[in-house]
Design an enzyme around this catalytic site. Structure first.
Site, PDB file in Angstrom:
ATOM      1  CE1 TYR A 111      21.962 -23.919 -13.253  1.00  0.00           C
ATOM      2  CE2 TYR A 111      21.081 -25.151 -15.124  1.00  0.00           C
ATOM      3  CZ  TYR A 111      21.605 -25.115 -13.838  1.00  0.00           C
ATOM      4  OH  TYR A 111      21.776 -26.282 -13.162  1.00  0.00           O
ATOM      5  CE  LYS A 166      12.667 -10.662  15.503  1.00  0.00           C
ATOM      6  NZ  LYS A 166      12.875  -9.490  16.322  1.00  0.00           N
TER       7      LYS A 166
HETATM    8  O1  LIG Z   1      10.209 -10.380  18.200  1.00  0.00           O
HETATM    9  C1  LIG Z   1       9.874  -9.385  18.851  1.00  0.00           C
HETATM   10  O2  LIG Z   1       8.749  -8.875  18.816  1.00  0.00           O
HETATM   11  C2  LIG Z   1      10.876  -8.694  19.715  1.00  0.00           C
HETATM   12  C3  LIG Z   1      11.908  -9.545  20.279  1.00  0.00           C
HETATM   13  O3  LIG Z   1      12.829 -10.012  19.360  1.00  0.00           O
HETATM   14  C4  LIG Z   1      11.429 -10.585  21.236  1.00  0.00           C
HETATM   15  O4  LIG Z   1      12.068 -11.642  21.293  1.00  0.00           O
HETATM   16  O5  LIG Z   1      10.437 -10.351  21.918  1.00  0.00           O
HETATM   17 MG   LIG Z   2      13.595 -11.898  19.859  1.00  0.00          MG
END
Ligand SMILES: O=C(O)C[C@H](O)C(=O)O
Ligand SMILES: [Mg+2]
Ligand SMILES: NC(=O)c1ccc[n+]([C@@H]2O[C@H](COP(=O)([O-])OP(=O)(O)OC[C@H]3O[C@@H](n4cnc5c(N)ncnc54)[C@H](O)[C@@H]3O)[C@@H](O)[C@H]2O)c1
Length: 438
Positions: A111, A166
């Protein structure tokens, strides 16, 4: 078979004698429940307690399962807990440090004042941000909440559990930090401007669950204006994995995909991109249907043929792919013997694989199996490794071929937890990206 979506943990106590768990399994099966993981929590002299994960399709069915178990001699359900809700408590992600501060000199190094010299180095040579910061390994997961799975326009905040999911997958399968960005606008000008203004903090942009048709303009403009990889997952991640699945299915069925007639039901984000990918791949005839004339026009503009009805499409096509978000849209009576059917809508498919197979399909799968999780982590890993400026069709095609190569004989796609698939996709994409940069 019914669509199964309620997942619960049943805490079941049985006598510690052989044969008792078999009674539990049979009772659950008799009521149509599907057993998942089983954990033994305690083995006592007299009784054993297990946590049995169970999937069922309605609250009534769950009650019937619990009732049947409690009706067995000396067997008791001690608790029923909701695994899915539990897994989301407090959120699923957390940004953490890679370095510890153990002393004052550590503090001064990582830092202030030490950090100032690194800032000045980047000011002098901006490209060094790739070496001295995490920017090059961080991807923004951007949604406007307008097409969250097949649940529709439920807003970005309601879509956050998907974006966190995700992010977990990015980290586990590709070592990438995925940061959800929840937009409160779906106006293309505002989305593009916002993403452009924040883009310098990221090595790539994953657009997620942005509905059509505005997703097309947003992605095109961002790809044109930004110097980092931008990809709409529902379009291209899905197209890559779908191409891989139809390649494997055609191979098993002894069909040359390029000569097959493929039908795409639903020409939104996922459907149009799948159709475009198949046309680019060389499939001679790609037919499609959608309720909206503008979606049909888009398919025509890419060289596809529009069908008058779902029934006509089902009659004509050797391979049918559906991405409408409409549960149960394809009736068993519409299935043609020997067809390959991928009903990819989440969370509810247009026809379950069991129904499709029973109705005569040669191969069938839903969106849990053929899922863009097999594509996007490796595609971004490869693109970031190569310092690619964009994600191109040859990179996507390489990803699809890598998924086919990682598929075990007899399966349509690899298991998503097979780490080999993500690293193979990454290597294949990186190889092409480096060639393109040459
Ligand atoms: O999120 C998922 O399971 C897959 C995909 O991106 C969806 O929108 O269904
Ligand atoms: Mg999706
Ligand atoms: N398995 C996967 O990896 C994956 C990836 C992306 C999307 N999906 C699923 O695909 C579905 C659609 O997602 P999207 O992002 O393309 O949404 P979208 O809203 O962009 O597209 C849906 C399209 O389906 C059309 N449609 C609706 N009802 C129809 C009908 N009866 N007949 C023909 N067309 C119809 C709509 O007009 C629209 O064009 C969602 O359920 C999503 O979960 C699955």
């Amino acid at each position: 078979m019914a669509i199964q979506n309620i997942i619960r943990s049943l805490i079941v106590e049985t006598p510690s004698k052989p044969g008792n768990f078999a009674k539990v399994a049979k009772a659950i099966g008799d009521q149509g429940g599907d057993i998942g993981d089983i954990k033994t929590l305690k083995i006592g002299t007299l009784s054993t307690i297990r946590d049995v994960s169970c999937t069922c399709d309605s609250v009534e069915q769950l009650d019937a399962i619990v009732g049947a178990l409690n009706g067995l001699e000396d067997i008791t359900v001690r608790a029923v807990s909701d695994d899915v809700m539990k897994a989301h408590e407090g959120g699923k992600i957390h940004m953490s440090r890679k370095i510890d501060v153990r002393s004052l000199s550590d503090l001064r190094r990582i830092y202030t004042p030490g950090v100032a010299s690194v800032c000045q180095e980047i000011e002098r040579s901006p490209e060094k941000a790739n070496y001295f910061t995490s920017i090059g390994n961080t991807v923004a997961i951007v949604t406007d909440g307008t097409a969250i799975l097949g649940l529709g326009n439920i807003g970005s905040v309601a879509g956050m559990p998907v974006m966190e999911g995700k992010s977990v997958l990015f980290d586990q399968f590709a070592g990438i930090s995925g940061i959800p960005i929840l937009l409160d606008t779906s106006n293309p000008d505002e989305v593009v401007e916002t993403v452009k203004h924040i883009s310098q903090g990221f090595g790539g942009i994953l657009l997620e669950d942005i509905g059509s048709p505005h997703c097309f303009e947003i992605e095109e403009r961002l790809k044109k204006d930004l110097n980092i990889p931008v990809m709409h997952d529902d379009q291209h991640g899905t197209a890559v994995v779908t191409l891989a699945a139809v390649l494997s299915a055609s191979r098993y069925a002894g069909v040359d995909l390029k000569q097959a007639v493929v039908g795409q039901v639903g020409l939104g984000a996922a459907g149009l991109a799948i159709s475009r990918m198949l046309i680019e791949y060389g499939v001679k005839e790609v037919c499609g249907s959608d309720l909206q004339e503008s979606s049909c026009d888009r398919l025509r503009s890419f060289g596809g043929t529009v069908m008058n009805s779902l029934e006509e499409l089902m009659q004509k096509c050797d391979i049918v792919i559906a991405t409408t978000g409409v549960k149960g849209l394809i009736k068993p009576s519409m299935v043609r013997k020997g067809q390959i059917i991928l009903a990819l809508s989440n969370p509810y498919p247009e026809i379950t694989p069991e129904e499709a197979l029973q109705a005569g399909a040669a191969y069938a799968a839903d969106g849990r199996l053929v899922n863009n999780v097999l594509g996007f982590p490796g595609i971004f890993r490869g693109a970031l490794n190569a310092n690619a400026k964009s994600i191109t069709y040859p990179m996507l095609l390489a990803a699809a071929n890598a998924i086919v190569d990682a598929t075990h004989n007899g399966d349509l796609v690899p298991h998503p937890l097979d780490p080999n698939v993500h690293s193979s996709v990454a290597k294949a994409v990186e190889r092409i990206a480096l060639k393109e940069l040459d």
